[in-house]
Scaffold this motif. Sequence first.
Motif, PDB file in Angstrom:
ATOM      1  N   GLY A 159       2.236  -1.929  -1.710  1.00  0.00           N
ATOM      2  CA  GLY A 159       2.670  -1.203  -2.906  1.00  0.00           C
ATOM      3  C   GLY A 159       1.552  -0.398  -3.566  1.00  0.00           C
TER       4      GLY A 159
ATOM      5  N   MET B  83       0.886   3.628  -5.497  1.00  0.00           N
ATOM      6  CA  MET B  83       0.258   3.985  -6.775  1.00  0.00           C
ATOM      7  C   MET B  83      -0.888   4.972  -6.530  1.00  0.00           C
ATOM      8  SD  MET B  83      -1.552   1.450  -9.543  1.00  0.00           S
ATOM      9  CE  MET B  83      -0.232   0.306  -9.816  1.00  0.00           C
TER      10      MET B  83
ATOM     11  N   VAL C  94       7.892  -1.267  -7.726  1.00  0.00           N
ATOM     12  CA  VAL C  94       7.551  -2.229  -6.670  1.00  0.00           C
ATOM     13  C   VAL C  94       8.460  -3.463  -6.746  1.00  0.00           C
ATOM     14  CG1 VAL C  94       5.739  -3.781  -5.826  1.00  0.00           C
ATOM     15  CG2 VAL C  94       5.177  -1.422  -6.370  1.00  0.00           C
TER      16      VAL C  94
HETATM   17  N1  PLP Z   1       3.036  -2.796  -8.849  1.00  0.00           N
HETATM   18  C1  PLP Z   1       3.713  -3.919  -9.119  1.00  0.00           C
HETATM   19  C2  PLP Z   1       4.682  -3.924 -10.253  1.00  0.00           C
HETATM   20  C3  PLP Z   1       3.505  -5.058  -8.351  1.00  0.00           C
HETATM   21  O1  PLP Z   1       4.184  -6.190  -8.617  1.00  0.00           O
HETATM   22  C4  PLP Z   1       2.589  -5.025  -7.279  1.00  0.00           C
HETATM   23  C5  PLP Z   1       2.344  -6.236  -6.466  1.00  0.00           C
HETATM   24  O2  PLP Z   1       2.645  -7.330  -6.829  1.00  0.00           O
HETATM   25  C6  PLP Z   1       1.917  -3.839  -7.028  1.00  0.00           C
HETATM   26  C7  PLP Z   1       2.161  -2.734  -7.832  1.00  0.00           C
HETATM   27  C8  PLP Z   1       0.925  -3.741  -5.923  1.00  0.00           C
HETATM   28  O3  PLP Z   1       1.527  -3.975  -4.709  1.00  0.00           O
HETATM   29  P1  PLP Z   1       0.733  -4.627  -3.478  1.00  0.00           P
HETATM   30  O4  PLP Z   1       0.182  -5.923  -3.941  1.00  0.00           O
HETATM   31  O5  PLP Z   1       1.807  -4.750  -2.444  1.00  0.00           O
HETATM   32  O6  PLP Z   1      -0.319  -3.667  -3.075  1.00  0.00           O
END
Ligand code: PLP
Length: 364
Positions: free
Chosen positions: A65, A69, A168
């Motif tokens: 995720g 971003m 996400v």
């Molecule tokens: N944004 C939100 C709301 C998330 O919950 C997460 C991960 O938990 C992320 C971004 C980042 O994703 P990742 O940990 O898969 O890189």
Amino acid sequence: MPLLDRALLGPGPSNPYPEATLALAAPLLGHLDPEFLRTLDSTCARLRRVWGTENARTLPLSGTGSIGMEAAFANFARPGDVVVVGVNGLFGERMVDVAGRYGAEVVRVDHDWGRPVDTQRLLDAHPEPSMVAAVHAETSTGVRSDIKELARAVHARDQRALVLADCVTSLGGIEVDIDSWGVDIAYSGTQKCLGVAPGLAPFTVSERAWDRRVQRPPTWYLDLNLIGAYVDGSSGGRTYHHTAPVAMIASLDAALGRILDEGLEAVHERHHAAGRLLHEGLVDLGLELFAAEGHRLPELTTVRVPEGVDSAKVRQVLLTEYGIEIGAGVGAFASSVWRIGLMGHNARPDRVALVLGALRAVLG
Ligand code: PLP
């Protein structure tokens, strides 16, 4: 050592849909094999349906995720651009950090953790921002913010500002409607409500935002101009950019097929029903929910650790004796809150009964 099969009821990853797991075991195809490219086309088309968008530029980025971003700010924020960020938890904080690294002039609008972002406060933060960004489902606190209201208000005031939403923990779990809400850029992750292992970041961008993209972003890997030439053959013919994670894309395609077969509304309702059941059950156990009422996510519940209870010990017993993973809190709430996820394949009453029964036994 036998293979472990845990109930992944924390903030993610969740247990994938069986179809997603099965797809990982299929013989591997090359990333330019016409058969695989058909799967990629299918994945992008299915993602459009789940996002609620006709955006041509809707694709899975290679990475978790956070890469979504990173791609959002790298491709749509120039040095000196004013970016207003609503911060009501860890992932809003991360947006501030990432946007700043790409040179944006970040205006952060802090909120109490456990509360949604306030549209009016974001509007008041700057008269003419280039971008307004917020997290739809704050996984650190279990709170849903009203992105529909935010996007409408931003566009009503200023046609120039782009709206960026972190989806996400919302996509595939609760309603997300990119086009009707007027969201310009959004990203997600596969390991939460989409019910796939971690590894891809579904991404979507409107024509309006695309016209204003950074022509040569300071990252080669996440340059959407270059990635697009492989994913949609936009420059005529598909050209190699990086080796697509073919097995992960096949797995995502299978999960999306499962979600669309069940029906998006039915999937959302399944998440809402499971979340309601869990919230009621936790209150019946005498526990206190953390997130503000009316803004609680069904797919990620935050609950206060009772006075005198060792938070880490409870999580350890749940894991080792019951095979259940739940999450600790984050930041100042690391040891005073637990996070319980019911995402994707786990949004089911039997999972609710399992975690409530185990908590009842462990808490005594
Ligand atoms: N944004 C939100 C709301 C998330 O919950 C997460 C991960 O938990 C992320 C971004 C980042 O994703 P990742 O940990 O898969 O890189």
